[in-house]
Design a protein around this motif. Sequence first.
Motif, PDB file in Angstrom:
ATOM      1  N   LYS A 100      32.356  50.283  33.479  1.00 22.31           N
ATOM      2  CA  LYS A 100      32.729  51.094  32.517  1.00 22.31           C
ATOM      3  C   LYS A 100      33.033  52.724  32.883  1.00 22.31           C
ATOM      4  O   LYS A 100      34.085  53.183  32.394  1.00 22.31           O
ATOM      5  CB  LYS A 100      31.534  51.454  31.834  1.00 22.31           C
ATOM      6  CG  LYS A 100      30.835  50.160  30.754  1.00 22.31           C
ATOM      7  CD  LYS A 100      29.816  50.427  30.130  1.00 22.31           C
ATOM      8  CE  LYS A 100      28.322  50.783  30.856  1.00 22.31           C
ATOM      9  NZ  LYS A 100      27.893  49.580  31.664  1.00 22.31           N
ATOM     10  N   THR A 101      32.391  53.101  33.871  1.00 23.99           N
ATOM     11  CA  THR A 101      32.824  54.413  33.994  1.00 23.99           C
ATOM     12  C   THR A 101      34.013  54.444  35.218  1.00 23.99           C
ATOM     13  O   THR A 101      34.776  55.446  35.033  1.00 23.99           O
ATOM     14  CB  THR A 101      31.487  55.018  34.974  1.00 23.99           C
ATOM     15  OG1 THR A 101      30.416  55.072  34.134  1.00 23.99           O
ATOM     16  CG2 THR A 101      31.489  56.649  35.373  1.00 23.99           C
ATOM     17  N   THR A 102      34.074  53.569  36.006  1.00 25.73           N
ATOM     18  CA  THR A 102      35.345  53.406  36.581  1.00 25.73           C
ATOM     19  C   THR A 102      36.573  53.452  35.961  1.00 25.73           C
ATOM     20  O   THR A 102      37.560  53.965  36.080  1.00 25.73           O
ATOM     21  CB  THR A 102      35.221  52.103  37.822  1.00 25.73           C
ATOM     22  OG1 THR A 102      33.920  52.444  38.528  1.00 25.73           O
ATOM     23  CG2 THR A 102      36.312  52.085  38.704  1.00 25.73           C
TER      24      THR A 102
HETATM   25  P1  ATP Z   1      26.596  51.748  34.441  1.00 24.52           P
HETATM   26  O1  ATP Z   1      26.309  50.647  33.665  1.00 24.52           O
HETATM   27  O2  ATP Z   1      25.397  52.174  35.456  1.00 24.52           O
HETATM   28  O3  ATP Z   1      27.012  52.612  33.781  1.00 24.52           O
HETATM   29  P2  ATP Z   1      29.285  50.934  34.779  1.00 24.52           P
HETATM   30  O4  ATP Z   1      29.342  49.914  33.823  1.00 24.52           O
HETATM   31  O5  ATP Z   1      29.858  52.318  34.568  1.00 24.52           O
HETATM   32  O6  ATP Z   1      27.581  51.301  35.463  1.00 24.52           O
HETATM   33  P3  ATP Z   1      30.721  51.745  37.398  1.00 24.52           P
HETATM   34  O7  ATP Z   1      29.756  52.783  37.701  1.00 24.52           O
HETATM   35  O8  ATP Z   1      32.046  51.632  36.918  1.00 24.52           O
HETATM   36  O9  ATP Z   1      30.086  50.588  36.208  1.00 24.52           O
HETATM   37  O10 ATP Z   1      30.852  50.546  38.575  1.00 24.52           O
HETATM   38  C1  ATP Z   1      29.649  49.767  39.208  1.00 24.52           C
HETATM   39  C2  ATP Z   1      29.597  49.923  40.748  1.00 24.52           C
HETATM   40  O11 ATP Z   1      30.823  49.010  41.060  1.00 24.52           O
HETATM   41  C3  ATP Z   1      30.089  51.063  41.086  1.00 24.52           C
HETATM   42  O12 ATP Z   1      29.364  51.397  42.387  1.00 24.52           O
HETATM   43  C4  ATP Z   1      31.579  51.381  41.023  1.00 24.52           C
HETATM   44  O13 ATP Z   1      31.990  52.053  42.378  1.00 24.52           O
HETATM   45  C5  ATP Z   1      31.650  49.737  41.541  1.00 24.52           C
HETATM   46  N1  ATP Z   1      32.952  49.332  40.893  1.00 24.52           N
HETATM   47  C6  ATP Z   1      33.761  49.647  39.680  1.00 24.52           C
HETATM   48  N2  ATP Z   1      34.787  48.967  39.770  1.00 24.52           N
HETATM   49  C7  ATP Z   1      35.208  48.329  40.841  1.00 24.52           C
HETATM   50  C8  ATP Z   1      36.091  47.580  41.635  1.00 24.52           C
HETATM   51  N3  ATP Z   1      37.069  47.247  40.629  1.00 24.52           N
HETATM   52  N4  ATP Z   1      36.112  47.046  42.678  1.00 24.52           N
HETATM   53  C9  ATP Z   1      35.116  47.603  43.590  1.00 24.52           C
HETATM   54  N5  ATP Z   1      34.070  48.276  43.172  1.00 24.52           N
HETATM   55  C10 ATP Z   1      33.927  48.526  41.778  1.00 24.52           C
END
Ligand code: ATP
Length: 258
Positions: A15-17
């Motif tokens: 989500k955040t990425t």
């Molecule tokens: P949360 O639910 O904790 O808010 P999130 O859904 O926002 O998490 P992210 O923080 O974007 O998810 O990603 C989770 C992890 O996976 C992070 O360490 C991020 O750097 C990694 N990540 C996200 N997208 C990718 C990708 N396409 N390839 C490799 N690693 C990734």
Amino acid sequence: MQVIAIANQKGGVGKTTTSINLAASVAAKDKRVLLIDLDPQANATSGVNFPVDPGMSIYSAMVGETDIFSRIQPTLVPNLFIIPAEIDLAGCEVEIARLDDPLVRLKEVLQPLKDAAPYDYVFLDCPPSLGILMTNALAAADGLLVPVQCEFYALEGISKIMDLMKKLQSPPINAPLQLTGVLMTMYDARTRLSQQVAKELNQHLPDHIFQSIIPRSIRLSEAPSFGQTILQYDADGVGAKAYRNLADEFISRVPSGN
Ligand code: ATP
Ligand code: MG
């Protein structure tokens, strides 16, 4: 102006990425973009190298102490603005629950911004739960973008958030809410599972799956630790290319209306 919630109650699905890199990629296409970090973890805030300052989040606006315009800050990325998160957002849930109309606090706070429409797109980076903050995001949004990690339980997660969406679509909360699309993240073309999840998603939600797919990429996971978007950190890599493609597809699917 279109308000898009980037949400999935499942943690760590991208989500955040996606919030950071889609926002930056859309901003790079000459659109004015506001990223609102709704997650007390404040990962989107630190990911664009913005200091997590007490008192600067949307919290005070949601409890009626300030207006939204005073919360907006520029980032180092041209055309990209942010309302940062802070740890206090966690307490915000309890306080909001006690107010009148707790589910539409954000919707009401965003209304003056919708009326003035100084941005083409507003992205809401949501926390990983079906709690009050995410519900407020869905109640305020025009569209819902669901990142899904290509893994076994992906579909199960989607059905829960779609149920919440359907509940909020009943008037008076947010009848116009649309499913903007489902985005496959951390895709690994070498695994049969990634391919299978892609196939199932396309069967269950035809027309709603973004053609752009975000591959698994170490660079995407490294960029936030430098406080950089992928366009700054590795502009020519597969991650940046994927998010630029997604930005094109997103803009054509969701005209800003400005
Ligand atoms: P949360 O639910 O904790 O808010 P999130 O859904 O926002 O998490 P992210 O923080 O974007 O998810 O990603 C989770 C992890 O996976 C992070 O360490 C991020 O750097 C990694 N990540 C996200 N997208 C990718 C990708 N396409 N390839 C490799 N690693 C990734
Ligand atoms: Mg996150």
